[in-house]
Enzyme design. Structure first.
Site, PDB file in Angstrom:
ATOM      1  N   CYS A  88       0.803  -1.227   0.000  1.00 22.23           N
ATOM      2  CA  CYS A  88       0.000   0.000   0.000  1.00 22.23           C
ATOM      3  C   CYS A  88       0.834   1.275   0.000  1.00 22.23           C
ATOM      4  O   CYS A  88       0.292   2.363  -0.218  1.00 22.23           O
ATOM      5  CB  CYS A  88      -0.947  -0.001   1.195  1.00 22.23           C
ATOM      6  SG  CYS A  88      -1.967  -1.486   1.290  1.00 22.23           S
ATOM      7  N   HIS A 377      -9.116   3.612  -1.611  1.00 24.00           N
ATOM      8  CA  HIS A 377      -7.754   3.101  -1.429  1.00 24.00           C
ATOM      9  C   HIS A 377      -7.364   2.138  -2.544  1.00 24.00           C
ATOM     10  O   HIS A 377      -7.294   0.929  -2.353  1.00 24.00           O
ATOM     11  CB  HIS A 377      -7.652   2.420  -0.063  1.00 24.00           C
ATOM     12  CG  HIS A 377      -6.343   1.735   0.197  1.00 24.00           C
ATOM     13  ND1 HIS A 377      -5.126   2.261  -0.220  1.00 24.00           N
ATOM     14  CD2 HIS A 377      -6.057   0.561   0.827  1.00 24.00           C
ATOM     15  CE1 HIS A 377      -4.154   1.432   0.140  1.00 24.00           C
ATOM     16  NE2 HIS A 377      -4.694   0.398   0.773  1.00 24.00           N
ATOM     17  N   CYS A 407       0.475   2.236   6.512  1.00 25.31           N
ATOM     18  CA  CYS A 407       0.689   0.827   6.849  1.00 25.31           C
ATOM     19  C   CYS A 407       0.508  -0.008   5.591  1.00 25.31           C
ATOM     20  O   CYS A 407      -0.174   0.410   4.650  1.00 25.31           O
ATOM     21  CB  CYS A 407      -0.297   0.380   7.928  1.00 25.31           C
ATOM     22  SG  CYS A 407      -2.026   0.543   7.421  1.00 25.31           S
TER      23      CYS A 407
END
Length: 420
Positions: A88, A377, A407
């Protein structure tokens, strides 16, 4: 040593997967972002020092993905490019890598970015099917081919869909976060409250025109399609647990990020190069730190940013309170709250190398233009989205210092300091 100037950022609207961007590839979205930057900053036909791009949900045939995006962007074909992947934090890592090259004097200007789509999935066949196909290709006689063909079974044709599951535990990211919120005593109400503010802040930012020069229309979509301006705490409270099927969980579709499609890119340069082009500088990428946790043996999967921030603060002689803005990626609202609570915990902070807690942050400075729960996201795009958004916020307020924290899967994290 040159400073790393953040010049600008462009992205497509982020949308819920399997809706607006069906049959739209990562390359399609990210090439569009590059084209926007090329047009906005007069870079048509120009050679940049380097371009670093990445995607998580990518096809094996896209092994030279970044370079292909550049070749369709309008940049000089002599512009090199390479792929970056760190879950990510992929596109933030791309920016950090280019930033290091700028500081070292290797390049003067570059673009970092990322993309992801679940609507154009790289669906695979089983390993057994692949092995048999390879064997079939290498067969030297008709008899050999017939024998291999006879070994195929219907089950060999079962498709394999990519899953967001940790291979070493068999648990999804959401299931891991359920363990984290139970460990840290994070309530459902606190998670829903953070989600509500994420949506309200994002909608207010759109109403104020904040995203006008960050988000461009794409495939008929003009704004992020996941933001829910009509959501309320009551509506969020009625949603069922999404990851704990016993009904005792606290993570829901409302306080977790949805599967999203989108792409984003950021233009970086040396201060002197920006001045030579008369480009206003939004902010500077000052420093960054990565970290990992041993989630296989009990540490929270998404807690690595706590370690990374602790090291980053020490190296820069800063406290956690020395920031005007905090951009903490909301993979799950519960994960954000676990991170904040850990920094307030004396015993936990001893593990981070501190004799006292790092302390609390001012929540009014957290994700003030909306976070990932509201905006979306797309895994590879989030880092560039946050970096560009943060730089613009600092430019708008006329200065300050921001902390970015992301994270990632695999028990990793990447954090950065942005300053103006």
């Amino acid at each position: 040593m040159e400073k790393v100037a953040i010049i600008g950022s462009r992205r497509v609207p982020f949308v819920k997967s399997f809706t607006h961007y069906l049959r739209t590839s990562n390359q399609d979205m990210l090439t569009a972002c590059l084209q926007e930057i090329v047009t906005q900053y007069g870079l048509s036909g120009e050679r940049l020092g380097d371009v670093a791009l990445g995607a998580i949900m990518n096809r094996s045939t896209d092994w030279n993905f970044a370079r292909e995006c550049v070749l369709g962007s309008g940049l000089d074909p002599h512009t090199p490019a390479y792929n970056v992947v760190r879950a990510c934090s992929t596109s933030l890592d791309a920016a950090v890598q280019l930033g290091l090259r700028i500081r070292a004097g290797q390049i003067e200007v570059g673009i970092a970015g990322g993309s992801d789509t679940n609507s154009d999935l790289p669906i695979l066949f089983s390993k057994q099917f692949s092995w048999k196909m390879v064997a079939l290709r290498g067969a030297r006689s008709l008899g050999e081919r017939l024998k291999i063909l006879a070994s195929f079974r219907i089950r060999d044709l079962s498709p394999l869909y990519p899953g967001i599951v940790e291979p070493r535990t068999g648990l999804s990211m959401g299931q891991h976060t359920e363990l984290m919120v139970k460990e840290w005593g994070i309530t459902r109400e606190a998670q829903d409250e953070l989600a509500y503010h994420s949506h309200m802040n994002a909608e207010k930012a759109y109403q104020a025109g904040f995203f006008k020069d960050l988000v461009f229309p794409f495939k008929g979509v003009v704004k992020d399609a996941i933001i829910r301006p009509d959501t309320t705490p009551d509506k969020l409270a009625k949603l069922k647990p999404a990851f704990d099927l016993t009904g005792k969980g606290s993570l829901t579709a409302g306080n977790s990020t949805l599967y999203s499609d989108g792409a984003a890119a950021v233009l970086l340069a040396t201060e002197s190069y920006a001045q030579s082009r008369n480009w206003p500088i939004l902010a500077y990428l000052e420093d960054a730190e990565s970290a990992a946790v041993d989630y296989v043996h009990g540490e929270g999967l998404l807690m690595a940013p706590t370690y990374a921030v602790a090291r980053l603060l020490k190296r820069n002689n800063l406290s956690l309170q020395d920031f005007d803005l905090y951009e903490i990626h909301e993979a799950f609202c519960g994960q954000v709250l676990c991170t904040l609570k850990a920094w307030e915990d004396p015993a936990y902070c001893k593990k981070l190398g501190y004799d006292a807690p790092l302390g609390s942050i001012d929540r009014t400075k957290l994700n003030i233009r909306g976070g990932s729960v509201a905006i979306g996201h797309p895994f590879g795009a989030t880092g560039a989205r946050i970096l560009g958004q943060t730089a613009k916020m600092l430019q708008e307020r006329g200065g300050g210092r921001a902390l970015i924290s992301i994270c990632t899967a695999g028990g990793m994290g990447l954090v950065a300091i942005v300053q103006r």
